[in-house]
Design an enzyme around this catalytic site. Structure first.
Site, PDB file in Angstrom:
ATOM      1  N   LYS A   4       0.844  -1.199   0.000  1.00 28.68           N
ATOM      2  CA  LYS A   4       0.000   0.000   0.000  1.00 28.68           C
ATOM      3  C   LYS A   4       0.880   1.251   0.000  1.00 28.68           C
ATOM      4  O   LYS A   4       2.086   1.164   0.278  1.00 28.68           O
ATOM      5  CB  LYS A   4      -0.923  -0.027   1.212  1.00 28.68           C
ATOM      6  CG  LYS A   4      -0.195  -0.156   2.534  1.00 28.68           C
ATOM      7  CD  LYS A   4      -1.125  -0.605   3.660  1.00 28.68           C
ATOM      8  CE  LYS A   4      -0.357  -0.633   4.974  1.00 28.68           C
ATOM      9  NZ  LYS A   4      -1.147  -1.200   6.067  1.00 28.68           N
ATOM     10  N   TYR A  29      13.698  30.458   8.342  1.00 31.18           N
ATOM     11  CA  TYR A  29      12.444  31.140   8.715  1.00 31.18           C
ATOM     12  C   TYR A  29      12.327  31.263  10.232  1.00 31.18           C
ATOM     13  O   TYR A  29      12.557  30.295  10.963  1.00 31.18           O
ATOM     14  CB  TYR A  29      11.248  30.332   8.239  1.00 31.18           C
ATOM     15  CG  TYR A  29      10.926  30.461   6.773  1.00 31.18           C
ATOM     16  CD1 TYR A  29      10.648  31.700   6.195  1.00 31.18           C
ATOM     17  CD2 TYR A  29      10.846  29.321   5.973  1.00 31.18           C
ATOM     18  CE1 TYR A  29      10.332  31.789   4.848  1.00 31.18           C
ATOM     19  CE2 TYR A  29      10.526  29.402   4.631  1.00 31.18           C
ATOM     20  CZ  TYR A  29      10.269  30.644   4.071  1.00 31.18           C
ATOM     21  OH  TYR A  29       9.950  30.737   2.750  1.00 31.18           O
ATOM     22  N   MET A  60      10.036  24.444   2.715  1.00 33.34           N
ATOM     23  CA  MET A  60       9.308  23.542   1.815  1.00 33.34           C
ATOM     24  C   MET A  60      10.239  22.793   0.873  1.00 33.34           C
ATOM     25  O   MET A  60      10.087  21.594   0.655  1.00 33.34           O
ATOM     26  CB  MET A  60       8.270  24.330   1.012  1.00 33.34           C
ATOM     27  CG  MET A  60       7.330  23.433   0.211  1.00 33.34           C
ATOM     28  SD  MET A  60       6.197  24.343  -0.836  1.00 33.34           S
ATOM     29  CE  MET A  60       5.112  25.092   0.358  1.00 33.34           C
ATOM     30  N   ARG A  70     -11.505  -0.848  13.496  1.00 33.26           N
ATOM     31  CA  ARG A  70     -11.181  -0.068  12.304  1.00 33.26           C
ATOM     32  C   ARG A  70     -12.041  -0.552  11.149  1.00 33.26           C
ATOM     33  O   ARG A  70     -12.938   0.135  10.702  1.00 33.26           O
ATOM     34  CB  ARG A  70      -9.689  -0.192  11.997  1.00 33.26           C
ATOM     35  CG  ARG A  70      -9.216   0.742  10.910  1.00 33.26           C
ATOM     36  CD  ARG A  70      -7.721   0.742  10.725  1.00 33.26           C
ATOM     37  NE  ARG A  70      -7.210  -0.456  10.071  1.00 33.26           N
ATOM     38  CZ  ARG A  70      -5.945  -0.595   9.658  1.00 33.26           C
ATOM     39  NH1 ARG A  70      -5.079   0.387   9.841  1.00 33.26           N
ATOM     40  NH2 ARG A  70      -5.550  -1.703   9.082  1.00 33.26           N
TER      41      ARG A  70
HETATM   42  C1  LIG Z   1      -0.351  -2.173   6.696  1.00 30.12           C
HETATM   43  C2  LIG Z   1      -0.978  -3.468   6.970  1.00 30.12           C
HETATM   44  C3  LIG Z   1      -0.190  -4.623   7.087  1.00 30.12           C
HETATM   45  C4  LIG Z   1       1.329  -4.593   7.085  1.00 30.12           C
HETATM   46  O1  LIG Z   1       1.812  -4.006   8.272  1.00 30.12           O
HETATM   47  P1  LIG Z   1       3.379  -3.897   8.598  1.00 30.12           P
HETATM   48  O2  LIG Z   1       3.411  -3.515  10.013  1.00 30.12           O
HETATM   49  O3  LIG Z   1       3.932  -2.838   7.711  1.00 30.12           O
HETATM   50  O4  LIG Z   1       3.981  -5.222   8.319  1.00 30.12           O
HETATM   51  C5  LIG Z   1      -0.846  -5.829   7.239  1.00 30.12           C
HETATM   52  N1  LIG Z   1      -2.208  -5.888   7.282  1.00 30.12           N
HETATM   53  C6  LIG Z   1      -2.978  -4.799   7.184  1.00 30.12           C
HETATM   54  C7  LIG Z   1      -4.467  -4.930   7.253  1.00 30.12           C
HETATM   55  C8  LIG Z   1      -2.398  -3.548   7.044  1.00 30.12           C
HETATM   56  O5  LIG Z   1      -3.171  -2.456   6.984  1.00 30.12           O
END
Ligand SMILES: *Cc1c(COP(=O)(O)O)cnc(C)c1O
Length: 396
Positions: free
Chosen positions: A54, A283, A331, A154
């Site tokens: 992801k 800044y 930035m 979640r």
């Molecule tokens: C991101 C995620 C993972 C992987 O998690 P890591 O800690 O990066 O190994 C596995 N399962 C779900 C549902 C996730 O959202």
């Protein structure tokens, strides 16, 4: 009747190596990636490894990373978004791709057309999935993975709603639950109790579904931390971070010493000046020279992923030695104090993340160290390297 696919899903664009006028870039080392896959496979002990890619493969560039991992023997991939799954299919990935985020909206047909595996996390989705099969969009039953919420609040069917959903599934032979998944909220907590309780509930969910005639072939729950701790390996595992060479820590201690960081972020000094004692930098003049100093400017700022929280806190490597970030990160640029870096000059390589060997020594700055300085976690450090930073892929 099959219709040509409407390209509903906009494709993201990111800086290509050819766009790299600026010396700020991320090097992605495929040999380290493959090494990490081997480490992960060893820990998986026969469970299938579905690499979690992801957020553009944790910032490393999902298409290239997926191709390298698929060739090296990853069994499948997990993404959060439909868009991410489509991107991997367009990159030629043939392995199974699970879309974990579950927000399909009007894109469910696209999910099916791209042979992505949807996650069923709400009883209301069953009808929509079944309709696709009845409409002939999918030839046979539609394979889905069912997600149960065992303690994270979640995404997923709650234990309270599960019996109702199990009963409902019997009315929809068009939908076949091939996978059963949950996600652990405290996999890297010193206390293993919360994970053990989630796994107990997951077993309970499995038994409940079995009584209703639903027997998923693949059960999976482990992220990197659980996998490295030997928890919840089941039939498949879902590591993300570990593949990119960072071991989650438990009580400050990394769960593995074998992994190798895959990403290295580097830039160069573009300007160097001497300043008087008392001179302000950046800044808001949040830093003033306590002595006559040499200040170097880097062409990398918070819009590239160099967190503003590193202002007056973080470090980078120049000539193999640490130099502090001084003043507020802006930035597109940041300043560092190179007064103690003997021989520092314009065009010197500056390592923001990763290791550097130089005339003054050898050192490394890990994502965990940056995370500690920026009050965040290694996951965010990696995914913050923005699309403005071109990725270069290395085969050593
Ligand atoms: C991101 C995620 C993972 C992987 O998690 P890591 O800690 O990066 O190994 C596995 N399962 C779900 C549902 C996730 O959202």
């Amino acid at each position: 009747m099959s219709q040509p696919l409407v390209p509903r899903i906009l494709r993201p664009r990111r800086a290509a190596p050819a766009d790299a006028v600026r010396p700020t870039r991320a090097d992605v080392n495929f040999e380290s990636l493959r090494h990490n896959l081997r480490v992960v496979k060893k820990h998986a002990a026969g469970a299938r490894v579905w690499a979690v890619l992801k957020a553009d493969g944790y910032g490393h560039g999902a298409p290239a990373v997926a191709r390298a991992l698929e060739r090296a023997g990853a069994d499948g991939f997990c993404v959060a978004l439909v868009e991410e799954g489509v991107e991997l299919r367009e990159a030629g990935i043939a392995a199974p791709i699970l879309v974990m985020g579950g927000h399909y909206g009007g894109a469910l047909e696209e999910v099916v057309a791209r042979d992505l595996v949807p996650v069923l996390h709400d009883a209301g989705q069953i009808e929509a999935f079944a309709r696709l099969v009845r409409a002939g969009t999918v030839p046979g039953p539609l394979d889905v993975h069912l997600k149960v919420d065992t303690g994270m609040a979640r995404l997923g069917v709650t234990m309270v709603d599960l019996p109702g959903l199990a009963a409902r599934l019997a009315d929809y032979p068009e939908v076949r639950v091939r996978g059963l998944m949950t996600h652990l909220a405290c996999a890297d907590a010193p206390d293993e109790g919360p994970s053990a309780e989630q796994i107990r509930l997951f077993d309970e969910a499995t038994a409940l579904l079995a009584r209703a005639g639903v027997r998923p072939e693949v059960r999976h729950a482990a992220n990197s931390a659980a996998l490295l701790r030997g928890q919840a390996r089941l039939d498949a595992v879902r590591p993300g971070l570990a593949l990119f060479g960072i071991a989650p820590c438990v009580g400050g201690v990394p769960l593995s010493e074998e992994l190798r960081p895959v990403m290295r972020v580097r830039t160069e000094i573009v300007e160097l000046r001497g300043v008087e004692r008392g001179a302000p930098v950046g800044y808001g003049a949040t830093w003033r020279a306590g002595r006559p100093s040499r200040i170097a400017t880097l062409p990398m700022g918070y819009a590239d992923g160099l967190s503003r929280r590193l202002s007056n806190r973080g470090h980078v490597l120049v000539r193999g030695k640490r130099a502090p970030v001084v003043g507020a990160v802006s930035m597109d640029m940041a300043m560092i104090d190179v007064t103690d870096i003997e021989g520092a000059s314009v065009r010197d390589e500056v390592v923001v993340l990763g290791a550097q060997d130089g005339p003054l020594g050898r050192d490394a700055i890990g994502a965990d160290e940056i995370a500690a300085h920026a009050d965040t976690i290694a996951w965010e450090v990696l995914t913050s390297v923005s699309r403005r930073v071109p990725r270069f892929y290395r085969e050593p």
